[in-house]
Design an enzyme around this catalytic site. Structure first.
Site, PDB file in Angstrom:
ATOM      1  N   ASP A   1       1.946 -19.832 -39.382  1.00 37.39           N
ATOM      2  CA  ASP A   1       2.321 -19.209 -40.660  1.00 37.39           C
ATOM      3  C   ASP A   1       1.531 -17.911 -40.845  1.00 37.39           C
ATOM      4  OD1 ASP A   1       3.937 -21.366 -41.072  1.00 37.39           O
ATOM      5  OD2 ASP A   1       2.763 -22.231 -42.716  1.00 37.39           O
TER       6      ASP A   1
ATOM      7  N   LYS B   1       7.439 -27.223 -40.699  1.00 34.60           N
ATOM      8  CA  LYS B   1       7.698 -28.409 -41.534  1.00 34.60           C
ATOM      9  C   LYS B   1       7.347 -29.705 -40.816  1.00 34.60           C
ATOM     10  CE  LYS B   1      11.203 -25.789 -43.983  1.00 34.60           C
ATOM     11  NZ  LYS B   1      10.301 -25.319 -45.028  1.00 34.60           N
TER      12      LYS B   1
ATOM     13  N   ASN C   1       3.484 -29.817 -40.415  1.00 34.44           N
ATOM     14  CA  ASN C   1       2.889 -30.070 -41.738  1.00 34.44           C
ATOM     15  C   ASN C   1       3.003 -31.546 -42.111  1.00 34.44           C
ATOM     16  OD1 ASN C   1       2.447 -27.336 -41.934  1.00 34.44           O
ATOM     17  ND2 ASN C   1       4.095 -26.947 -43.398  1.00 34.44           N
TER      18      ASN C   1
ATOM     19  N   ASN D   1      15.333 -30.816 -52.387  1.00 35.85           N
ATOM     20  CA  ASN D   1      15.023 -30.133 -53.640  1.00 35.85           C
ATOM     21  C   ASN D   1      16.346 -29.606 -54.216  1.00 35.85           C
ATOM     22  OD1 ASN D   1      15.661 -27.765 -52.271  1.00 35.85           O
ATOM     23  ND2 ASN D   1      13.523 -27.177 -51.933  1.00 35.85           N
TER      24      ASN D   1
ATOM     25  N   GLY E   1       8.347 -33.748 -61.151  1.00 38.33           N
ATOM     26  CA  GLY E   1       8.307 -34.985 -60.375  1.00 38.33           C
ATOM     27  C   GLY E   1       9.510 -35.128 -59.472  1.00 38.33           C
TER      28      GLY E   1
ATOM     29  N   ASP F   1      -0.687 -22.219 -54.337  1.00 34.50           N
ATOM     30  CA  ASP F   1       0.218 -21.901 -53.233  1.00 34.50           C
ATOM     31  C   ASP F   1       1.080 -23.142 -52.974  1.00 34.50           C
ATOM     32  OD1 ASP F   1       1.476 -21.265 -50.867  1.00 34.50           O
ATOM     33  OD2 ASP F   1      -0.346 -20.787 -49.750  1.00 34.50           O
TER      34      ASP F   1
ATOM     35  N   THR G   1       3.254 -23.508 -50.646  1.00 29.61           N
ATOM     36  CA  THR G   1       3.705 -23.627 -49.255  1.00 29.61           C
ATOM     37  C   THR G   1       3.349 -25.003 -48.683  1.00 29.61           C
ATOM     38  OG1 THR G   1       3.269 -21.262 -48.971  1.00 29.61           O
ATOM     39  CG2 THR G   1       3.634 -22.555 -46.968  1.00 29.61           C
TER      40      THR G   1
ATOM     41  N   ASP H   1       6.588 -30.698 -47.735  1.00 29.05           N
ATOM     42  CA  ASP H   1       6.335 -31.434 -46.483  1.00 29.05           C
ATOM     43  C   ASP H   1       5.316 -32.551 -46.718  1.00 29.05           C
ATOM     44  OD1 ASP H   1       7.970 -29.468 -45.343  1.00 29.05           O
ATOM     45  OD2 ASP H   1       6.242 -28.183 -44.909  1.00 29.05           O
TER      46      ASP H   1
ATOM     47  N   GLY I   1      -2.392 -22.151 -48.254  1.00 23.99           N
ATOM     48  CA  GLY I   1      -1.950 -22.608 -46.943  1.00 23.99           C
ATOM     49  C   GLY I   1      -1.221 -23.932 -47.039  1.00 23.99           C
TER      50      GLY I   1
END
Ligand code: RIB
Length: 298
Positions: A13, A40, A43, A182, A221, A242, A244, A248, A283
């Site tokens: 990344d 992904k 992670n 999502n 949630g 963050d 990011t 995951d 991160g």
């Protein structure tokens, strides 16, 4: 034995903090460049292992400095990397901008992730035999995800986060328990008019064939749904630094806890706290909590 086998992507990344993410045709100045281990799949594996899950990763990285960074991060977290294949293309890279609210924009160059083949999935039969739950995402070829589904054993529970989203074959949808999306991913899978309420999306997604569905709702949630009904699961309030990789971490925690025998709603409650902890630090993999840190977040 593994609680979780993750089949998926591993990216370096390349992250720049910006005041505002650029619009089309715009150039903005940002922070110094930071290089973090991500992807992904990578992670999810690190998130699960950090929580204490026995975790293996099936992925492909390049024979280069980014690939070594990613392998080091996996091993440091305690992930079994025997299934990480090396070579064939440069390691995948994600170009990420993060704004002061913690929101990001990501462009991925798949590199070696695109060379994780159906044959690689077939060649990992020993990992499937040893795993309770198998989890994938869509930063690897769809044919490979299909092959993962075809190689599932009766004791494997299959979890899919279709990210980045695209239309899925029926045999993949039917194997998901759960399909985790999502809002953006739900809209892509459902097409133009999925309805206004997450309950409507969940009902429409269940009609596509998965055994269960989880809709993540950010700070609100998540919503879990299966043939027995739907339940809203709240999250905890945190200050986002963050976002990011938070999704995951949620997916990994949910997959692990389902494998331990928890119900969908209980597992989603735990996963929400893991995802919340993950947004409080910069991160992806560096932001993932230990089990003790999750317990403290009540
Ligand atoms: O979900 C976050 C991840 O998406 C980042 O780590 C990046 O590598 C992209 O794959």
């Amino acid at each position: 034995m593994y609680d979780l086998l993750v089949v998926g992507s591993a990216n370096a990344d390349l992250v720049i903090g910006v005041e505002r993410r650029p619009a089309a045709g715009e150039t903005v100045l940002g922070s110094d460049l930071a290089v973090h281990p991500g992807g992904k799949g990578g992670n999810q594996a690190v998130a699960a292992a950090r929580l204490g899950a026995r975790t293996a990763l099936l992925a492909r990285v390049g024979d280069d400095a980014h690939g070594r960074l990613l392998l080091d991060s996996q091993r440091e977290a305690g992930v079994d990397t025997a299934g990480v294949l090396v070579g064939g293309a440069p390691t995948g890279v994600a170009l990420i901008t993060v704004d002061p609210s913690g929101d990001n924009s990501i462009v991925v160059s798949p590199g070696a992730n695109g060379r994780l083949t159906p044959g690689d999935a077939r060649g990992a039969a020993a990992l499937f035999r040893a795993a309770q739950v198998v989890s994938t995402q869509l930063e690897i070829p769809l044919e490979t995800v299909v092959e993962v589904v075809r190689n599932l054993l009766p004791h494997n529970r299959f979890v899919l986060n279709p990210s980045p989203p695209r239309a899925l074959p029926q045999e993949v949808l039917a194997a998901c328990d759960p399909l985790i999306v999502n809002e953006h991913e739900a809209r892509v899978l459902l097409g133009a008019a999925p309805g206004i309420e997450p309950e409507e999306w969940a009902a429409a997604l269940l009609a596509l064939g998965p055994r269960s569905v989880v809709v993540t709702l950010g700070a609100a949630g998540s919503l879990v749904a299966d043939a027995d009904g739907m339940t809203r699961v709240p999250s905890v309030r945190v200050a986002a630094v963050d976002t990011t990789g938070a999704g995951d971490a949620f997916t990994a925690a949910l997959a692990w806890r389902l494998g331990l025998g928890e119900s969908l709603a209980v597992a989603a409650g735990y996963a929400s706290r893991v995802g919340a902890a993950a947004v409080t630090k910069a991160g992806a993999q560096e932001s993932y909590p230990t089990a003790a840190e999750v317990e403290a977040l009540r």
